[in-house]
Design a protein around this motif. Structure first.
Motif, PDB file in Angstrom:
ATOM      1  N   GLY A  43       0.796  -1.224   0.000  1.00 45.14           N
ATOM      2  CA  GLY A  43       0.000   0.000   0.000  1.00 45.14           C
ATOM      3  C   GLY A  43       0.822   1.264   0.000  1.00 45.14           C
ATOM      4  N   ILE A  44       2.124   1.157  -0.276  1.00 44.44           N
ATOM      5  CA  ILE A  44       2.979   2.336  -0.368  1.00 44.44           C
ATOM      6  C   ILE A  44       2.903   2.861  -1.798  1.00 44.44           C
ATOM      7  CG2 ILE A  44       5.341   3.200  -0.217  1.00 44.44           C
ATOM      8  CD1 ILE A  44       5.831   0.999   1.912  1.00 44.44           C
ATOM      9  N   LEU A  45       2.414   4.095  -1.951  1.00 40.51           N
ATOM     10  CA  LEU A  45       2.325   4.683  -3.276  1.00 40.51           C
ATOM     11  C   LEU A  45       3.716   5.032  -3.787  1.00 40.51           C
ATOM     12  CD1 LEU A  45      -0.735   7.077  -2.789  1.00 40.51           C
ATOM     13  CD2 LEU A  45      -0.726   4.754  -3.683  1.00 40.51           C
ATOM     14  N   GLN A  46       3.857   5.052  -5.113  1.00 38.95           N
ATOM     15  CA  GLN A  46       5.145   5.372  -5.728  1.00 38.95           C
ATOM     16  C   GLN A  46       4.937   6.367  -6.867  1.00 38.95           C
ATOM     17  OE1 GLN A  46       7.774   1.559  -5.870  1.00 38.95           O
ATOM     18  NE2 GLN A  46       5.664   0.851  -5.630  1.00 38.95           N
ATOM     19  N   SER A  47       5.895   7.287  -6.991  1.00 39.62           N
ATOM     20  CA  SER A  47       5.819   8.296  -8.026  1.00 39.62           C
ATOM     21  C   SER A  47       7.211   8.511  -8.606  1.00 39.62           C
ATOM     22  CB  SER A  47       5.240   9.600  -7.457  1.00 39.62           C
ATOM     23  OG  SER A  47       5.000  10.527  -8.495  1.00 39.62           O
ATOM     24  N   VAL A  48       7.328   9.510  -9.472  1.00 37.54           N
ATOM     25  CA  VAL A  48       8.583   9.792 -10.169  1.00 37.54           C
ATOM     26  C   VAL A  48       8.868  11.282 -10.113  1.00 37.54           C
ATOM     27  CG1 VAL A  48       9.685   9.875 -12.448  1.00 37.54           C
ATOM     28  CG2 VAL A  48       8.456   7.815 -11.738  1.00 37.54           C
ATOM     29  N   ALA A  49      10.125  11.631  -9.819  1.00 36.29           N
ATOM     30  CA  ALA A  49      10.624  13.006  -9.977  1.00 36.29           C
ATOM     31  C   ALA A  49      11.923  12.893 -10.761  1.00 36.29           C
ATOM     32  CB  ALA A  49      10.854  13.674  -8.625  1.00 36.29           C
ATOM     33  N   SER A  50      11.871  13.248 -12.032  1.00 39.76           N
ATOM     34  CA  SER A  50      13.022  13.024 -12.910  1.00 39.76           C
ATOM     35  C   SER A  50      13.248  14.230 -13.808  1.00 39.76           C
ATOM     36  CB  SER A  50      12.779  11.785 -13.780  1.00 39.76           C
ATOM     37  OG  SER A  50      13.792  11.636 -14.755  1.00 39.76           O
ATOM     38  N   LYS A  51      14.515  14.591 -14.005  1.00 40.31           N
ATOM     39  CA  LYS A  51      14.882  15.594 -15.003  1.00 40.31           C
ATOM     40  C   LYS A  51      15.075  14.865 -16.320  1.00 40.31           C
ATOM     41  CE  LYS A  51      16.895  18.946 -11.802  1.00 40.31           C
ATOM     42  NZ  LYS A  51      18.117  19.643 -11.344  1.00 40.31           N
ATOM     43  N   ASN A  52      14.070  14.996 -17.187  1.00 40.18           N
ATOM     44  CA  ASN A  52      14.045  14.184 -18.391  1.00 40.18           C
ATOM     45  C   ASN A  52      13.041  14.749 -19.369  1.00 40.18           C
ATOM     46  OD1 ASN A  52      15.146  11.757 -19.616  1.00 40.18           O
ATOM     47  ND2 ASN A  52      15.151  10.881 -17.544  1.00 40.18           N
ATOM     48  N   ASP A  53      13.050  14.214 -20.572  1.00 38.53           N
ATOM     49  CA  ASP A  53      12.003  14.509 -21.536  1.00 38.53           C
ATOM     50  C   ASP A  53      10.772  13.707 -21.142  1.00 38.53           C
ATOM     51  OD1 ASP A  53      10.400  13.694 -24.038  1.00 38.53           O
ATOM     52  OD2 ASP A  53      11.613  15.348 -24.788  1.00 38.53           O
ATOM     53  N   ALA A  54       9.682  14.394 -20.825  1.00 37.14           N
ATOM     54  CA  ALA A  54       8.511  13.727 -20.260  1.00 37.14           C
ATOM     55  C   ALA A  54       7.927  12.687 -21.214  1.00 37.14           C
ATOM     56  CB  ALA A  54       7.444  14.754 -19.889  1.00 37.14           C
ATOM     57  N   ASP A  55       7.771  13.027 -22.476  1.00 36.27           N
ATOM     58  CA  ASP A  55       7.170  12.088 -23.427  1.00 36.27           C
ATOM     59  C   ASP A  55       8.026  10.840 -23.583  1.00 36.27           C
ATOM     60  OD1 ASP A  55       5.049  13.789 -23.834  1.00 36.27           O
ATOM     61  OD2 ASP A  55       5.901  14.714 -25.634  1.00 36.27           O
ATOM     62  N   LEU A  56       9.332  11.018 -23.717  1.00 37.53           N
ATOM     63  CA  LEU A  56      10.228   9.871 -23.853  1.00 37.53           C
ATOM     64  C   LEU A  56      10.196   8.992 -22.608  1.00 37.53           C
ATOM     65  CD1 LEU A  56      13.481  11.309 -25.519  1.00 37.53           C
ATOM     66  CD2 LEU A  56      11.863   9.679 -26.515  1.00 37.53           C
ATOM     67  N   ALA A  57      10.245   9.630 -21.432  1.00 36.31           N
ATOM     68  CA  ALA A  57      10.294   8.871 -20.181  1.00 36.31           C
ATOM     69  C   ALA A  57       9.009   8.089 -19.947  1.00 36.31           C
ATOM     70  CB  ALA A  57      10.558   9.818 -19.010  1.00 36.31           C
ATOM     71  N   LEU A  58       7.871   8.737 -20.180  1.00 37.81           N
ATOM     72  CA  LEU A  58       6.597   8.043 -19.976  1.00 37.81           C
ATOM     73  C   LEU A  58       6.438   6.902 -20.978  1.00 37.81           C
ATOM     74  CD1 LEU A  58       4.291  11.119 -19.288  1.00 37.81           C
ATOM     75  CD2 LEU A  58       4.999   9.378 -17.633  1.00 37.81           C
ATOM     76  N   ARG A  59       6.897   7.121 -22.195  1.00 37.61           N
ATOM     77  CA  ARG A  59       6.810   6.039 -23.179  1.00 37.61           C
ATOM     78  C   ARG A  59       7.687   4.853 -22.769  1.00 37.61           C
ATOM     79  NH1 ARG A  59       7.375   8.805 -27.527  1.00 37.61           N
ATOM     80  NH2 ARG A  59       9.615   8.561 -27.910  1.00 37.61           N
ATOM     81  N   ARG A  60       8.897   5.135 -22.262  1.00 41.36           N
ATOM     82  CA  ARG A  60       9.769   4.024 -21.874  1.00 41.36           C
ATOM     83  C   ARG A  60       9.223   3.301 -20.641  1.00 41.36           C
ATOM     84  NH1 ARG A  60      11.922   0.009 -23.956  1.00 41.36           N
ATOM     85  NH2 ARG A  60      13.759  -0.845 -22.895  1.00 41.36           N
ATOM     86  N   LEU A  61       8.655   4.025 -19.701  1.00 42.35           N
ATOM     87  CA  LEU A  61       8.017   3.372 -18.552  1.00 42.35           C
ATOM     88  C   LEU A  61       6.897   2.442 -19.010  1.00 42.35           C
ATOM     89  CD1 LEU A  61       7.825   6.404 -16.078  1.00 42.35           C
ATOM     90  CD2 LEU A  61       9.155   4.310 -15.718  1.00 42.35           C
ATOM     91  N   THR A  62       6.139   2.888 -20.002  1.00 39.89           N
ATOM     92  CA  THR A  62       5.057   2.054 -20.533  1.00 39.89           C
ATOM     93  C   THR A  62       5.622   0.827 -21.237  1.00 39.89           C
ATOM     94  OG1 THR A  62       3.634   3.989 -20.819  1.00 39.89           O
ATOM     95  CG2 THR A  62       3.063   2.031 -22.083  1.00 39.89           C
ATOM     96  N   GLU A  63       6.658   1.008 -22.038  1.00 44.84           N
ATOM     97  CA  GLU A  63       7.281  -0.118 -22.747  1.00 44.84           C
ATOM     98  C   GLU A  63       7.845  -1.148 -21.780  1.00 44.84           C
ATOM     99  OE1 GLU A  63       8.714   2.500 -26.654  1.00 44.84           O
ATOM    100  OE2 GLU A  63      10.117   2.036 -25.029  1.00 44.84           O
ATOM    101  N   LEU A  64       8.342  -0.669 -20.647  1.00 42.43           N
ATOM    102  CA  LEU A  64       8.898  -1.577 -19.635  1.00 42.43           C
ATOM    103  C   LEU A  64       7.811  -2.223 -18.774  1.00 42.43           C
ATOM    104  CD1 LEU A  64      11.925   0.636 -18.537  1.00 42.43           C
ATOM    105  CD2 LEU A  64      12.061  -1.571 -19.742  1.00 42.43           C
ATOM    106  N   GLY A  65       6.561  -1.802 -18.960  1.00 48.13           N
ATOM    107  CA  GLY A  65       5.443  -2.408 -18.238  1.00 48.13           C
ATOM    108  C   GLY A  65       5.307  -1.953 -16.801  1.00 48.13           C
TER     109      GLY A  65
END
Length: 360
Positions: A43-65
């Motif tokens: 029940g521990i929520l998790q999020s992301v704080a990253s210096k990155n290109d948002a579209d690229l990062a979100l796409r790679r997170l999705t590709e990695l499942g």
């Protein structure tokens, strides 16, 4: 010790190996997925704080499942302390309930300077975080295991509500709300205990009930411990309320009514009370309710008063012990009530404890 409620991840060389802008096929660090899954189960929520290109990062997170594991990701080029602060505020968590993991010492230092209460960890510890006591809740309930999905459903619900044009009552009807009031089972007692601790605004007495105490109560027919759950077309809200009730020959004594602040706008507390009034009327008993005023629970007194509870003394209170100092004992003589026009209710039958029925 305050347990961590949300872990915020850096991405490059923390969640995955390498830097995304140099290699768009980066892969997860060995063992990190096990940590992500273990914390999610607790029940521990998790999020992301990253210096990155948002579209690229979100796409790679999705590709990695793994994209679905992270709520409210903040990906851009601003200070990470700002991202972590925004995540905490949007989740309504105090900074001391948030943790941050990053491979860069200067990034951890920047977050520690801006948010001293946030606990920061180097990337080398990422795969072992689940072993630390601050990431190990005392109990893990059914609601804990689905907490992320409940938050995600809540975000979708809030977005649709913001876009809805029309009366609020019509929006509530569109949610297809269903409430269930049932007798607590042994498996639910951890969540009931949690509700008595965490719910302070929508709590009539502020009394804490430990799991062992609750277990003894559900084994005694003179007591009722009731749980309230709500679902809608977006998903479950989980356990959102608890009623602790003592049965006496002429009266039922409500020792505690607590509901989550998340369901105040649905009128959940009023619906529970109106159902309870109907059950007491069918059983031929009066209702008594304890209320301890605090700076935070004024709305619960309004709920009781609006439901018709008054200070009038009644002979039905004869067998009850005197109330503690600072506690009001309210009284109501039941008469049939209409229930909510927008919430379908399924509930235990308290007037005949041996069987269960559906109310609507």
């Amino acid at each position: 010790m305050t347990h961590v409620k949300c872990l915020v991840w850096d991405l490059d060389n923390t969640l995955w190996n390498g830097t995304l802008l140099e290699d768009d096929r980066v892969e997860l660090v060995d063992g990190v997925l096990d940590t992500v899954r273990a914390l999610d189960e607790r029940g521990i929520l998790q999020s992301v704080a990253s210096k990155n290109d948002a579209d690229l990062a979100l796409r790679r997170l999705t590709e990695l499942g793994v994209a679905d594991y992270f709520v409210l990701p903040k990906i851009g080029w601003g200070p990470k302390s700002d991202s972590v602060r925004e995540i905490a505020e949007e989740l309504r968590f105090a900074p001391e309930a948030v943790a941050f993991v990053d491979d860069q010492p200067q990034e951890r230092a920047e977050v520690e300077f801006g948010l001293p209460a946030v606990r920061c960890y180097p990337a080398e510890q990422a795969v072992s975080l689940a072993e630390l006591p601050e990431f190990t809740p005392t109990t893990v309930t059914t609601d804990s295991r689905r907490r992320r999905r409940m938050y995600q459903a809540g975000f979708r619900r809030d977005a649709e509500r913001a876009a809805f044009r029309g009366p609020d009552q019509e929006f509530l009807r569109s949610l297809e709300l269903e409430m269930t009031i049932g007798k607590a089972t042994g498996q639910e007692l951890g969540r009931v205990e949690e509700l008595t601790v965490r719910t302070t605004q929508m709590n009539t007495t502020g009394v804490f009930y430990a799991e062992d105490t609750l277990r003894g109560m559900i084994a005694n027919p003179a007591h009722e411990v009731l749980t309230v759950t709500i679902t809608d077309r977006f998903g479950p809200y989980g356990a959102v309320g608890v009623v602790v009730l003592d049965r006496h020959p002429d009266a039922w004594h409500v020792k505690l009514l607590a509901t989550s602040c998340r369901v105040v706008s649905l009128g959940a507390g009023a619906l529970v009370l109106n159902w309870l009034v109907n059950e007491a009327e069918r059983a031929g008993v009066h209702l008594l309710a304890d209320f301890r005023p605090t700076e935070r629970n004024r709305i619960m007194e309004v709920t009781y008063r609006f439901a018709g509870f008054e200070d009038d003394p009644c002979a039905c209170a004869g067998p009850l012990p005197a109330q503690d100092d600072g506690v009001l004992r309210l009284h109501l003589t039941p008469a049939p009530r209409e229930l909510s026009p927008v919430i379908r209710l399924t509930a235990a039958d308290l007037s005949e404890p041996a069987r269960t029925s559906v109310a609507s």
